[in-house]
Each structure stands twice: as C-alpha cells, then as structure tokens.
Design an enzyme around this catalytic site. Structure first.
Site, PDB file in Angstrom:
ATOM      1  N   ASP A  82       6.313  37.962 123.324  1.00 37.52           N
ATOM      2  CA  ASP A  82       7.359  37.676 122.350  1.00 37.52           C
ATOM      3  C   ASP A  82       7.101  38.560 121.131  1.00 37.52           C
ATOM      4  OD1 ASP A  82       9.155  35.905 120.443  1.00 37.52           O
ATOM      5  OD2 ASP A  82       9.528  35.166 122.467  1.00 37.52           O
ATOM      6  N   ASP A  83       7.493  38.126 119.961  1.00 31.89           N
ATOM      7  CA  ASP A  83       7.432  38.960 118.765  1.00 31.89           C
ATOM      8  C   ASP A  83       5.989  39.336 118.414  1.00 31.89           C
ATOM      9  OD1 ASP A  83       8.318  40.330 116.530  1.00 31.89           O
ATOM     10  OD2 ASP A  83       9.305  38.599 115.606  1.00 31.89           O
ATOM     11  N   LYS A 159      13.858  40.135 126.282  1.00 31.41           N
ATOM     12  CA  LYS A 159      14.464  39.136 125.397  1.00 31.41           C
ATOM     13  C   LYS A 159      14.877  39.859 124.127  1.00 31.41           C
ATOM     14  CE  LYS A 159      13.357  35.125 122.512  1.00 31.41           C
ATOM     15  NZ  LYS A 159      12.298  34.143 122.128  1.00 31.41           N
ATOM     16  N   ASP A 161      16.357  39.410 120.551  1.00 30.51           N
ATOM     17  CA  ASP A 161      16.625  38.456 119.481  1.00 30.51           C
ATOM     18  C   ASP A 161      17.692  39.025 118.545  1.00 30.51           C
ATOM     19  OD1 ASP A 161      16.294  36.121 118.003  1.00 30.51           O
ATOM     20  OD2 ASP A 161      14.100  36.241 118.013  1.00 30.51           O
ATOM     21  N   SER A 193      19.813  36.413 122.727  1.00 32.11           N
ATOM     22  CA  SER A 193      19.847  35.333 121.739  1.00 32.11           C
ATOM     23  C   SER A 193      21.175  35.285 120.996  1.00 32.11           C
ATOM     24  CB  SER A 193      18.693  35.514 120.739  1.00 32.11           C
ATOM     25  OG  SER A 193      17.446  35.388 121.385  1.00 32.11           O
ATOM     26  N   ARG A 218      19.821  32.281 124.834  1.00 31.73           N
ATOM     27  CA  ARG A 218      19.453  31.183 123.956  1.00 31.73           C
ATOM     28  C   ARG A 218      20.700  30.727 123.218  1.00 31.73           C
ATOM     29  NH1 ARG A 218      14.825  30.737 121.542  1.00 31.73           N
ATOM     30  NH2 ARG A 218      15.916  28.943 120.643  1.00 31.73           N
ATOM     31  N   ASP A 222      15.125  27.261 118.061  1.00 33.61           N
ATOM     32  CA  ASP A 222      13.811  27.407 118.687  1.00 33.61           C
ATOM     33  C   ASP A 222      13.177  26.036 118.887  1.00 33.61           C
ATOM     34  OD1 ASP A 222      14.148  30.110 118.514  1.00 33.61           O
ATOM     35  OD2 ASP A 222      12.549  30.455 117.059  1.00 33.61           O
TER      36      ASP A 222
END
Length: 432
Positions: A82-83, A159, A161, A193, A218, A222
């Site tokens: 992830d980030d 993913k 965002d 997202s 998404r 979160d």
C-alpha cells in the site's frame, strides 16, 4: 461541479473512449490475498522498528507465510504494497522509484521473489499530486508512464487511490489508467478508489460505467481496527444494497476494504462475523494482519474452506440483507451456483446469546423445496430441512451463524436467479 454535470462528463468520456474497458478477463472471483495498510500503515522508521516497517523484508516475510502456511493453496495469492513504498521524488527520467533504503533491491526483485513462490504482487498508486501519505502521486501526464513502469516491474494488481485530485481529474484519470494498463499487454487487476471520493452513490457514481473500467473499487471509508468501523461499513453497504448489489459480478466487485481479523480490535465472535459478512457480500478477501504471529483462532476463521468456497462462487452474485428485526437480529442471503445458497444470521446484541426462530419459507425460499444444511463454522450437516419447517439458531452477541444450503428436492414451479429485490420487497434465492 454539479453532480449531474459530473455524471454527464463521465458518461461522455466513456462513450468517447471505446477502448477504456479493461478487457483483461481478470478477477472473475473476488481477489484474495494480503495487504499492508491497516496493520502496518505508513511505518517507515526501519531503524527503530525494522520488523514492522514498510520495507522489502516485510513483504518477503509475508510472501513466505502465504506460501508456506497453507494460504496460497486456499486462494490467498496477492501480496499488496500500500502507500509509503516510494522514494519522495521521481528519478531524473520522471519514473516512480522505491525508497532505496527500504527497498534496496527494487520492486522488480520483490515481484520475482513473490512470483517464485506462486504468488502475485500488488502495488499502490494515487491519482493526484501526492499519495495520501505524501509520496509522489500519478498526475494525468504520468498515467501512461506509471502503467508501463508497473508492468515492467512485474506487478499483477494496481490499487489507485484518489488523494490530492479533483473530481474532474478523477473522471479523466481513472479511465485513462484502465486504458494504459491494457496497453502494457500485462494482465494487471485494477482496483479503483474513485467512487469513495465521490460519496459512493449515484448520481455522482455511475456503477454501470465503473464496472467497465475497474475490476474492483473502494466505495466507502477506510476500515479501522475496531468493531464500530466494521459495523459502519456493514450499515452503509446494506443500507445502499439496491444500488451496490447489482453492480457486482465476475470481473467487477464492490470492495468494503480489508479483513482486520487477527489484529487487536475484534473479538473472536466479531472476527467470525466480519468473515461471514464479507463473504456474503462477495467482497475481496484481502487480509491485513501479521501472518508471522497470527493466532490459531484467527487463522482458522480465515482458512475456513467452505467459507472461501462460498466467497469464490462462480456466479459472483452479491448477497443482500433480507431481514432486519427490531431486536437486533439480521439475516442475509447470497445465491450460489448449483442451486445453493448461503444464509447468515447476525446478532448486533451485546447482552447474551439469542435464540432466533424462523423458517426458510419465511425467508422467501420456495415452500415446497427441501435442503441439506451445513453449518459453515461448525461443519455439522442437517439433512432434509423443508422450507416450511420452523427451526431455531442460537446467535452469540456480535456473532453469526452461517449456513450453506444445498437443494435436495425440486420445487414444483421453476425458479431463476434474482439479482435485485423482487416485486413486493421480497428476495428469492437462486434455484437454477
């Protein structure tokens, strides 16, 4: 921008770009795997906390656990960064690069390590100036270059965002990334997202168009490591099920966010509930926990074979809430292949186990059908349960009872898959 104008912009964009659809044939069942964010967040202090910081070592170790502890064979195949994996600046050629101290061998080496263990690698990007954690984002002029970079590294899922971007940039950038991923020639599952940044609902979100652009998305906030967070997600998804449920299916899934089973915020009963409710939602099963230290109880929940079979059902129909009792008992149903169904009896009570009595007929099953019932968690099989027969289940506080039903006798009238609410407010499970 007004909602109607934005919706029109998205529609016009989709019509103008016929190649925007993914056309990748991926995610025919909800993706399964592991993701770093909820458990490990943006911990980049590898000097003070080398075991838990976002580094190649963490992902090497999680890949080992997926490969060696029975996860991979059950379908948990993605290891997702992830980030906070990137360096704070792009390189001289404008490319994203990993942090050189925390990922000294680079993302390609990590992908090779993951692939050698029969697994797949996911990565995180953000359609904006910066990621949510303050690392370099993917602006519109970077979309094609970043897609090519991810493909060259051997990435299998992206993913994307949406921090630090406008609605107009998202309306253009998310479809552009779908097209750019297609153009690389590498199969890359695309997680968007986008709807979460537009409130998750029409008119700002057009799920028909979204399903042509993304493999999963998404929709909402979160997840946090708490039961309140799980309940808020469940409430939002099932309150809005008439909009969300028809959007899901093979290749395009609603994503209520990660499984937090095995962390600190959920009890054993609440952990069983999250697993059952995510399964009935046909949700991606992306764990975010420390697989090196996970408890036997949490592991047993996450590795329940019948649960995973239900989650991965090839029809890909998202379930619905069909009963919401005033005494805090709810019932959910998901139609499955081969005329099967999954039922979840869920208690929001906090006092004591509750005995709930009903019948399959009251739950809108055909009155002349007969079923074999298997308790998903206990494994016990009940044979020849007629739809008209009353039965009782005892549901623990914050807990579930989950059934897998196989039809053993045909109804007189033919029944068909019903993806949405039936006339008159009832819901009829699939009998093919």
């Amino acid at each position: 921008m007004e909602a109607a104008v934005l919706s029109g912009l998205v529609l016009a964009l989709a019509l103008a770009l016929p190649s925007v659809a993914l056309e990748n044939g991926l995610a025919r069942t909800p993706p399964m795997g592991w993701m770093s964010w909820e458990r490990f967040r943006c911990n980049v202090d590898c000097q003070a906390d080398p075991r838990n910081c976002i580094s190649e070592q963490l992902f090497f170790e999680m890949a080992d656990r997926l490969a060696e502890d029975g996860w991979r064979e059950l379908g948990y195949e993605y290891i997702n960064l992830d980030d906070c994996w990137a360096a704070k600046q792009r390189d001289a050629a404008g490319q994203l690069v990993p942090d050189p101290k925390r990922f000294p061998r680079g993302i390609k080496a990590l992908a090779d390590y993951v692939h050698a263990r029969g697994l797949k690698l996911g990565i995180y990007g953000d359609l904006g100036i910066f990621t949510c954690g303050g690392y370099p984002g993917t602006m519109l002029e970077n979309v094609k270059q970043d897609a090519q970079t991810f493909a060259a590294w051997g990435v299998d899922m992206l993913k994307l965002d949406g921090c630090y971007s406008s609605a107009e940039e998202q309306a253009k950038g998310y479809p552009e990334m779908a097209r750019a991923l297609n153009a690389t020639g590498r199969p890359i599952v695309y997680s968007c997202s986008w709807p979460a940044y537009q409130g998750g609902l029409p008119p700002k979100v057009n799920y028909t168009i979204l399903a042509e652009i993304c493999n999963l998305w998404r929709n909402y906030d979160d997840i946090e490591d708490s039961w309140d967070s799980v309940l808020s997600i469940v409430d939002w998804f099932f309150t809005n099920q008439d909009v969300l449920q028809p959007a899901a299916g093979p290749g395009h899934w609603n994503d209520p966010d990660m499984l937090i089973i095995g962390n600190f915020g959920l009890s054993y009963e609440q952990s069983r509930s999250q697993m059952a409710l995510w399964t009935v939602m046909a949700a991606p099963l992306l764990m975010s926990t420390d697989l090196r230290t996970i408890s036997p109880g949490a592991k047993e929940i996450l590795q329940n074979r019948l649960m995973i079979q239900i989650n991965q059902d090839p029809l890909g129909i998202q379930g619905r809430r069909i009963v919401k009792e005033k005494y805090d008992i709810e019932v959910f149903v998901r139609p499955l292949a081969q005329a099967a169904s999954a039922l979840v009896f869920f208690s929001r009570r906090t006092d004591m186990p509750f005995r709930y009595t009903t019948s399959l007929a009251k739950l809108h099953f055909p009155e002349d059908a007969v079923y074999e019932v298997q308790d998903v968690y206990v494994g016990k099989i009940i044979g020849d349960l007629k739809a008209a027969d009353n039965f009782s289940v005892v549901i623990n506080p914050s807990g579930v009872v989950m059934w897998y039903l196989r039809r053993t006798a045909l109804p007189v009238q033919p029944w068909h898959v019903v993806r949405q609410q039936a006339p008159g407010g009832g819901y009829r499970p699939a009998l093919l």
